[in-house]
Design a protein around this motif. Structure first.
Motif, PDB file in Angstrom:
ATOM      1  N   GLY A  83      32.039 -27.374 -37.108  1.00 56.41           N
ATOM      2  CA  GLY A  83      30.875 -27.673 -37.937  1.00 56.41           C
ATOM      3  C   GLY A  83      29.632 -27.896 -37.113  1.00 56.41           C
ATOM      4  N   MET A  84      29.771 -28.581 -35.974  1.00 59.82           N
ATOM      5  CA  MET A  84      28.621 -28.846 -35.117  1.00 59.82           C
ATOM      6  C   MET A  84      28.070 -27.555 -34.523  1.00 59.82           C
ATOM      7  SD  MET A  84      26.849 -31.515 -34.141  1.00 59.82           S
ATOM      8  CE  MET A  84      27.966 -32.920 -34.285  1.00 59.82           C
ATOM      9  N   THR A  85      28.928 -26.585 -34.276  1.00 59.28           N
ATOM     10  CA  THR A  85      28.475 -25.304 -33.722  1.00 59.28           C
ATOM     11  C   THR A  85      27.506 -24.614 -34.670  1.00 59.28           C
ATOM     12  OG1 THR A  85      30.589 -25.042 -32.556  1.00 59.28           O
ATOM     13  CG2 THR A  85      29.231 -23.078 -32.798  1.00 59.28           C
ATOM     14  N   PHE A  86      27.809 -24.617 -35.963  1.00 67.24           N
ATOM     15  CA  PHE A  86      26.920 -24.004 -36.936  1.00 67.24           C
ATOM     16  C   PHE A  86      25.527 -24.638 -36.885  1.00 67.24           C
ATOM     17  CE2 PHE A  86      30.785 -22.316 -38.711  1.00 67.24           C
ATOM     18  CZ  PHE A  86      30.400 -21.183 -39.399  1.00 67.24           C
ATOM     19  N   VAL A  87      25.492 -25.963 -36.818  1.00 66.26           N
ATOM     20  CA  VAL A  87      24.205 -26.664 -36.815  1.00 66.26           C
ATOM     21  C   VAL A  87      23.428 -26.373 -35.539  1.00 66.26           C
ATOM     22  CG1 VAL A  87      23.106 -28.932 -36.837  1.00 66.26           C
ATOM     23  CG2 VAL A  87      25.035 -28.487 -38.347  1.00 66.26           C
ATOM     24  N   ILE A  88      24.094 -26.467 -34.393  1.00 66.83           N
ATOM     25  CA  ILE A  88      23.402 -26.265 -33.118  1.00 66.83           C
ATOM     26  C   ILE A  88      22.948 -24.817 -32.969  1.00 66.83           C
ATOM     27  CG2 ILE A  88      23.711 -26.314 -30.606  1.00 66.83           C
ATOM     28  CD1 ILE A  88      25.400 -28.775 -30.913  1.00 66.83           C
ATOM     29  N   LEU A  89      23.676 -23.872 -33.527  1.00 68.85           N
ATOM     30  CA  LEU A  89      23.248 -22.464 -33.458  1.00 68.85           C
ATOM     31  C   LEU A  89      21.903 -22.243 -34.147  1.00 68.85           C
ATOM     32  CD1 LEU A  89      26.563 -20.460 -34.034  1.00 68.85           C
ATOM     33  CD2 LEU A  89      25.119 -20.421 -31.999  1.00 68.85           C
ATOM     34  N   THR A  90      21.562 -23.089 -35.119  1.00 69.02           N
ATOM     35  CA  THR A  90      20.255 -22.967 -35.769  1.00 69.02           C
ATOM     36  C   THR A  90      19.182 -23.798 -35.068  1.00 69.02           C
ATOM     37  OG1 THR A  90      20.704 -24.803 -37.304  1.00 69.02           O
ATOM     38  CG2 THR A  90      21.323 -22.583 -38.019  1.00 69.02           C
ATOM     39  N   GLY A  91      19.559 -24.457 -33.975  1.00 66.79           N
ATOM     40  CA  GLY A  91      18.601 -25.295 -33.258  1.00 66.79           C
ATOM     41  C   GLY A  91      18.565 -26.722 -33.761  1.00 66.79           C
ATOM     42  N   LEU A 211      30.751 -16.287 -38.853  1.00 63.18           N
ATOM     43  CA  LEU A 211      29.631 -16.130 -37.921  1.00 63.18           C
ATOM     44  C   LEU A 211      29.447 -14.695 -37.445  1.00 63.18           C
ATOM     45  CD1 LEU A 211      29.823 -19.332 -35.678  1.00 63.18           C
ATOM     46  CD2 LEU A 211      27.985 -18.684 -37.238  1.00 63.18           C
ATOM     47  N   HIS A 212      30.528 -13.948 -37.344  1.00 62.37           N
ATOM     48  CA  HIS A 212      30.429 -12.624 -36.734  1.00 62.37           C
ATOM     49  C   HIS A 212      30.665 -11.465 -37.694  1.00 62.37           C
ATOM     50  CE1 HIS A 212      30.156 -14.667 -32.917  1.00 62.37           C
ATOM     51  NE2 HIS A 212      31.296 -15.291 -33.157  1.00 62.37           N
ATOM     52  N   ARG A 213      31.013 -11.764 -38.947  1.00 63.25           N
ATOM     53  CA  ARG A 213      31.310 -10.680 -39.876  1.00 63.25           C
ATOM     54  C   ARG A 213      30.580 -10.809 -41.212  1.00 63.25           C
ATOM     55  NH1 ARG A 213      32.644  -8.642 -35.971  1.00 63.25           N
ATOM     56  NH2 ARG A 213      34.641  -7.703 -35.360  1.00 63.25           N
ATOM     57  N   THR A 214      29.692 -11.781 -41.349  1.00 54.49           N
ATOM     58  CA  THR A 214      28.991 -11.959 -42.623  1.00 54.49           C
ATOM     59  C   THR A 214      27.486 -12.004 -42.400  1.00 54.49           C
ATOM     60  OG1 THR A 214      28.995 -14.397 -42.579  1.00 54.49           O
ATOM     61  CG2 THR A 214      30.952 -13.298 -43.500  1.00 54.49           C
ATOM     62  N   PHE A 216      25.541 -14.225 -43.699  1.00 52.53           N
ATOM     63  CA  PHE A 216      25.196 -15.622 -43.444  1.00 52.53           C
ATOM     64  C   PHE A 216      25.293 -15.933 -41.955  1.00 52.53           C
ATOM     65  CE2 PHE A 216      26.533 -20.026 -42.808  1.00 52.53           C
ATOM     66  CZ  PHE A 216      25.521 -20.721 -43.447  1.00 52.53           C
ATOM     67  N   GLY A 217      26.363 -15.492 -41.310  1.00 57.16           N
ATOM     68  CA  GLY A 217      26.533 -15.755 -39.887  1.00 57.16           C
ATOM     69  C   GLY A 217      25.437 -15.119 -39.045  1.00 57.16           C
ATOM     70  N   ARG A 218      25.080 -13.883 -39.378  1.00 58.55           N
ATOM     71  CA  ARG A 218      24.004 -13.220 -38.633  1.00 58.55           C
ATOM     72  C   ARG A 218      22.677 -13.943 -38.836  1.00 58.55           C
ATOM     73  NH1 ARG A 218      27.130  -8.749 -40.359  1.00 58.55           N
ATOM     74  NH2 ARG A 218      25.901  -8.497 -42.261  1.00 58.55           N
ATOM     75  N   THR A 219      22.480 -14.484 -40.033  1.00 57.66           N
ATOM     76  CA  THR A 219      21.258 -15.232 -40.299  1.00 57.66           C
ATOM     77  C   THR A 219      21.230 -16.533 -39.515  1.00 57.66           C
ATOM     78  OG1 THR A 219      21.219 -14.310 -42.546  1.00 57.66           O
ATOM     79  CG2 THR A 219      19.797 -16.184 -42.123  1.00 57.66           C
ATOM     80  N   VAL A 220      22.377 -17.164 -39.336  1.00 56.69           N
ATOM     81  CA  VAL A 220      22.452 -18.384 -38.525  1.00 56.69           C
ATOM     82  C   VAL A 220      21.926 -18.108 -37.113  1.00 56.69           C
ATOM     83  CG1 VAL A 220      24.045 -19.982 -37.392  1.00 56.69           C
ATOM     84  CG2 VAL A 220      24.333 -19.464 -39.814  1.00 56.69           C
ATOM     85  N   TYR A 221      22.380 -17.021 -36.507  1.00 55.27           N
ATOM     86  CA  TYR A 221      21.904 -16.669 -35.173  1.00 55.27           C
ATOM     87  C   TYR A 221      20.413 -16.332 -35.186  1.00 55.27           C
ATOM     88  CZ  TYR A 221      26.593 -16.481 -33.148  1.00 55.27           C
ATOM     89  OH  TYR A 221      27.835 -16.802 -32.670  1.00 55.27           O
ATOM     90  N   ALA A 222      19.967 -15.636 -36.223  1.00 56.59           N
ATOM     91  CA  ALA A 222      18.560 -15.252 -36.300  1.00 56.59           C
ATOM     92  C   ALA A 222      17.657 -16.470 -36.439  1.00 56.59           C
ATOM     93  CB  ALA A 222      18.352 -14.306 -37.486  1.00 56.59           C
ATOM     94  N   VAL A 223      18.057 -17.427 -37.267  1.00 60.60           N
ATOM     95  CA  VAL A 223      17.261 -18.642 -37.447  1.00 60.60           C
ATOM     96  C   VAL A 223      17.193 -19.421 -36.144  1.00 60.60           C
ATOM     97  CG1 VAL A 223      17.204 -20.892 -38.600  1.00 60.60           C
ATOM     98  CG2 VAL A 223      17.693 -18.833 -39.922  1.00 60.60           C
ATOM     99  N   GLY A 224      18.301 -19.503 -35.431  1.00 56.57           N
ATOM    100  CA  GLY A 224      18.295 -20.203 -34.153  1.00 56.57           C
ATOM    101  C   GLY A 224      17.468 -19.489 -33.102  1.00 56.57           C
ATOM    102  N   GLY A 225      17.436 -18.152 -33.159  1.00 57.71           N
ATOM    103  CA  GLY A 225      16.647 -17.398 -32.197  1.00 57.71           C
ATOM    104  C   GLY A 225      15.163 -17.547 -32.422  1.00 57.71           C
ATOM    105  N   ASN A 226      14.727 -17.353 -33.670  1.00 57.36           N
ATOM    106  CA  ASN A 226      13.316 -17.514 -34.029  1.00 57.36           C
ATOM    107  C   ASN A 226      13.227 -17.620 -35.543  1.00 57.36           C
ATOM    108  OD1 ASN A 226      10.496 -17.009 -34.672  1.00 57.36           O
ATOM    109  ND2 ASN A 226      10.263 -16.365 -32.544  1.00 57.36           N
ATOM    110  N   GLU A 227      13.002 -18.826 -36.031  1.00 57.93           N
ATOM    111  CA  GLU A 227      13.000 -19.057 -37.476  1.00 57.93           C
ATOM    112  C   GLU A 227      11.891 -18.287 -38.183  1.00 57.93           C
ATOM    113  OE1 GLU A 227      12.460 -22.771 -40.595  1.00 57.93           O
ATOM    114  OE2 GLU A 227      13.229 -23.164 -38.575  1.00 57.93           O
ATOM    115  N   ASN A 228      10.706 -18.227 -37.577  1.00 54.99           N
ATOM    116  CA  ASN A 228       9.583 -17.519 -38.203  1.00 54.99           C
ATOM    117  C   ASN A 228       9.869 -16.028 -38.313  1.00 54.99           C
ATOM    118  OD1 ASN A 228       8.074 -19.886 -38.477  1.00 54.99           O
ATOM    119  ND2 ASN A 228       7.168 -19.666 -36.433  1.00 54.99           N
ATOM    120  N   SER A 229      10.434 -15.463 -37.247  1.00 53.74           N
ATOM    121  CA  SER A 229      10.773 -14.043 -37.290  1.00 53.74           C
ATOM    122  C   SER A 229      11.844 -13.771 -38.332  1.00 53.74           C
ATOM    123  CB  SER A 229      11.266 -13.579 -35.912  1.00 53.74           C
ATOM    124  OG  SER A 229      10.252 -13.691 -34.951  1.00 53.74           O
TER     125      SER A 229
END
Length: 350
Positions: A83-91, A211-214, A216-229
């Protein structure tokens, strides 16, 4: 006119070529940011080295059951780290996890004592964790509050509710819970695993798939990378940011249920500092604290590293248990420094 006369002024005789970067910077640039699996591989190597050192130094340390005990003793922490991994991946961060674990144990023990059935108790506990996660996620995103402050408030709220429900420890005597806690699955060679381990590994596999097949998971990485983008790309930033806290709250509640099976009690002081163990496991497992990069499998390796350190100190017998915290602190600092250097090298290379 000669060819040399046509060169730009910056390329004249007085110009000098830029100095090459230091060797360590070149190595980090090529190794870490070029491959997101590098940090996971480092953690895996560290785990093998620690376990190998224990096998050489202590008799019976390298037996299969000691390996399996790393999962048995840390099943709740595996779920918490997922659960903590999901949160930290979004920053973000979730400081309430340990308190929610304690609240879940106290709720489960009190409900079972009051005559609630085991399935209904489990559903109520998981729903409470999800609700707390939703409230914190909504405050973080919609009110634009810092995750640190919001989840700190959630930690005080959950811990306070524990003491409202019960101050003394409540034993769990429900037949369904005690059966799950005391029975185990026999494996070849006289080894065994508890049912909690299978629950934790199921959660881990489900998280890897999400995280790797949905989307939602791809969006988690995208939000953590750059939320505005991510927002400009039309991704569901709002739903994702709230969703990761719901996942973290649900995982914390489930971790609390597994911990109640491990301890067969509900106690207001359970889980103190457990959220820090989960954060340490996630970071040691290679997930960037700034978000956008990491693997949930790395968090599993991080938990196993922490468990191996605890096992080494237990086998030694002469060392204080506080050496576990000291060692984890040193490892955590080392991994954060490496992350910082690698991201700085990536920025300079871009």
């Amino acid at each position: 006119m000669t060819v040399s006369d046509t060169r730009p002024a910056s390329e004249g005789a007085g110009s000098t070529a830029p100095a090459p970067p230091p060797a360590w910077q070149t190595w980090l640039r090529a190794s870490t940011t070029g491959s997101r699996t590098f940090s996971v591989l480092v953690t895996a190597v560290l785990l093998v080295v620690l376990f190998g050192a224990g096998s050489v130094r202590y008799e019976n340390f390298g037996t299969p059951q000691v390996v399996l005990n790393l999962f048995v003793d840390n099943a709740h922490l595996i779920v918490l780290a997922v659960g903590m991994t999901f949160v930290i991946l979004t920053g973000g961060i979730d400081l309430s996890a340990g308190a929610v674990v304690a609240l879940s144990t106290v709720m489960a023990a009190r409900m079972l004592e009051a005559g609630w059935s085991a399935p209904l108790t489990v559903l109520a506990v998981l729903a409470t964790g999800a609700l707390l996660g939703w409230a914190m996620g909504a405050a973080v995103h919609h009110l634009q509050l810092q995750p640190f402050i919001v989840t700190l408030a959630g930690m005080f709220l959950a811990r306070g509710l524990c003491f409202v429900i019960s101050v003394p420890s409540i034993p769990i005597r429900d037949p369904a819970f005690t059966s799950l806690a005391t029975n185990f699955v026999e494996l070849p060679g006289g080894t065994f695993l508890t049912y909690s381990v299978f629950i934790a590994l199921t959660v881990l596999i489900a998280a890897m798939w999400v995280l790797h097949r949905t989307r939602f998971g791809r969006t988690v990485y995208a939000v953590g990378g750059n939320e505005n983008s991510a927002a400009l790309m039309g991704l569901a930033v709002s739903r994702t940011k709230v969703g990761v806290y719901v996942i973290s709250g649900t995982c914390s509640a489930l971790a609390g249920l597994l911990f109640s099976l491990y301890m067969l009690s509900g106690y207001s002081l359970h889980g103190i500092g457990m959220e820090l163990d989960a954060i340490a496991a996630v970071v040691i497992g290679g997930t960037l604290l700034t978000g956008g990069a990491g693997y949930v499998f790395g968090s599993l390796l991080g938990v196993l590293v922490l468990g191996t350190i605890q096992a080494l100190i237990s086998f030694d017998g002469g060392l204080s248990s506080w050496w576990t915290r000291i060692t984890i602190g040193v490892l955590l600092l080392a991994f954060v420094v490496v992350q910082r250097l690698s991201t700085r090298s990536a920025g300079s290379s871009g």
